[in-house]
Design a protein around this motif. Structure first.
Motif, mmCIF file in Angstrom:
data_model
loop_
_atom_site.group_PDB
_atom_site.id
_atom_site.type_symbol
_atom_site.label_atom_id
_atom_site.label_comp_id
_atom_site.label_asym_id
_atom_site.label_seq_id
_atom_site.Cartn_x
_atom_site.Cartn_y
_atom_site.Cartn_z
ATOM 1 N N SER A 1 11.679 0.921 7.553
ATOM 2 C CA SER A 1 10.849 1.723 6.754
ATOM 3 C C SER A 1 10.847 2.919 7.441
ATOM 4 C CB SER A 1 9.426 0.901 6.806
ATOM 5 O OG SER A 1 8.550 2.002 6.199
ATOM 6 N N ASP A 2 11.066 4.037 6.718
ATOM 7 C CA ASP A 2 11.047 5.310 7.277
ATOM 8 C C ASP A 2 9.614 6.028 7.605
ATOM 9 O OD1 ASP A 2 13.538 5.673 7.329
ATOM 10 O OD2 ASP A 2 13.850 6.341 5.351
ATOM 11 N N LYS A 3 8.547 5.073 7.055
ATOM 12 C CA LYS A 3 7.233 5.652 7.248
ATOM 13 C C LYS A 3 6.335 4.380 6.743
ATOM 14 C CE LYS A 3 3.830 9.205 6.027
ATOM 15 N NZ LYS A 3 3.650 10.611 5.211
ATOM 16 N N LEU A 4 5.774 3.879 8.118
ATOM 17 C CA LEU A 4 4.931 2.870 7.988
ATOM 18 C C LEU A 4 3.524 3.183 8.761
ATOM 19 C CD1 LEU A 4 5.075 -0.240 7.433
ATOM 20 C CD2 LEU A 4 5.571 -0.679 9.726
ATOM 21 N N GLY B 1 0.910 -1.094 0.025
ATOM 22 C CA GLY B 1 0.014 -0.018 0.117
ATOM 23 C C GLY B 1 1.011 1.362 -0.049
ATOM 24 N N ASP B 2 0.643 2.041 0.876
ATOM 25 C CA ASP B 2 1.535 3.348 1.167
ATOM 26 C C ASP B 2 2.708 3.118 1.870
ATOM 27 O OD1 ASP B 2 -0.410 5.016 -0.511
ATOM 28 O OD2 ASP B 2 -1.404 5.462 1.650
ATOM 29 N N SER B 3 2.936 2.009 2.404
ATOM 30 C CA SER B 3 4.274 1.832 3.137
ATOM 31 C C SER B 3 5.523 1.145 2.126
ATOM 32 C CB SER B 3 4.058 0.292 3.986
ATOM 33 O OG SER B 3 2.931 0.536 4.861
ATOM 34 N N GLU B 4 6.314 1.704 2.284
ATOM 35 C CA GLU B 4 7.675 1.335 1.879
ATOM 36 C C GLU B 4 8.682 0.867 2.734
ATOM 37 O OE1 GLU B 4 9.124 4.872 0.070
ATOM 38 O OE2 GLU B 4 7.425 5.240 -1.510
ATOM 39 N N LEU B 5 9.363 -0.217 2.520
ATOM 40 C CA LEU B 5 10.111 -1.254 3.047
ATOM 41 C C LEU B 5 11.496 -1.417 2.496
ATOM 42 C CD1 LEU B 5 6.886 -2.407 3.777
ATOM 43 C CD2 LEU B 5 8.151 -3.020 5.903
ATOM 44 N N SER B 6 12.643 -1.834 3.149
ATOM 45 C CA SER B 6 13.730 -2.166 2.526
ATOM 46 C C SER B 6 14.385 -3.592 3.497
ATOM 47 C CB SER B 6 14.949 -1.027 2.624
ATOM 48 O OG SER B 6 15.431 -0.784 4.078
#
Length: 206
Positions: A58-61, A33-38
């Motif tokens: 993630s910098d924004k979850l 969705g709107d989450s970005e993960l590494s």
């Protein structure tokens, strides 16, 4: 998607290096969705005595329904006790090296979170600070709530146990809390009776 954490990651981009008995990866990136993960880490010794070290960040979850559903029953209970909304940043580390399983350690940084504790329903606005989830306990470190001149700071920990209610210890510092209906509504019934009998006005700290 992981069988123990059903939170689907899509559109993974990055390189994975394979050898005969290991894999490694650095900054695989994906979304939910709107989450970005590494994802970074390695796994070796397939087939027995496997060892691994994995870092998920993630910098924004967003604190949304899919994330809640992926948690264990006990984690969902903790979440429901505070009904959080907003966004967090995370750093999750899993490690098993030298035959020692160091478990899962998760650091959660609060960005623009609002919450309200079910047993004391005073609104906590614009929360910042850190939560730590690790083997044996949950720690709350310098969590601040700021709303205009109101300031609330929370520190403490919850010890994980086999009991229905885990032991806990918290220190909460409050400053410039208005003695108003919002505070009154958050009190227990016997506390409300005392509060009403004095009809306090002004600001409080404690």
């Amino acid at each position: 998607i992981h069988s123990r954490f059903p939170y689907t990651i899509q559109h993974l981009v990055g390189d994975i290096d394979f050898t005969q008995n290991s894999i490694s990866f650095d900054r695989l990136e994906g979304v939910h969705g709107d989450s970005e993960l590494s994802f970074s880490g390695w796994y070796k010794n397939f087939g027995g005595g496997g060892e691994y070290k994995v870092d998920i960040a993630s910098d924004k979850l967003p604190l949304e329904d899919d994330l809640y559903k992926a948690l264990t029953d006990k984690q969902q209970k903790f979440w429901s006790s505070f009904s959080p909304s907003g966004n967090v940043k995370i750093d999750l580390r899993m490690e098993k090296t030298d035959g020692i399983n160091k478990g899962i350690n998760l650091k959660v940084g609060l960005l623009d979170v609002d919450a309200e504790y079910s047993n004391f329903q005073y609104p906590l606005k614009d929360l910042s600070g850190n939560l730590f989830f690790g083997p044996g306990k949950i720690a709350v470190q310098d969590v601040y709530s700021r709303d205009s001149d109101i300031a609330i700071k929370i520190n403490g920990e919850i010890i994980k146990s086999q009991l229905d209610d885990d032991p806990y210890n918290f220190v909460i510092d409050v400053n410039n809390i208005p003695m108003d209906s919002v505070l009154e509504n958050a009190l227990l019934e016997n506390q409300k009776n005392i509060y009403k009998s004095f009809r306090p006005v002004g600001l409080a700290e404690g």
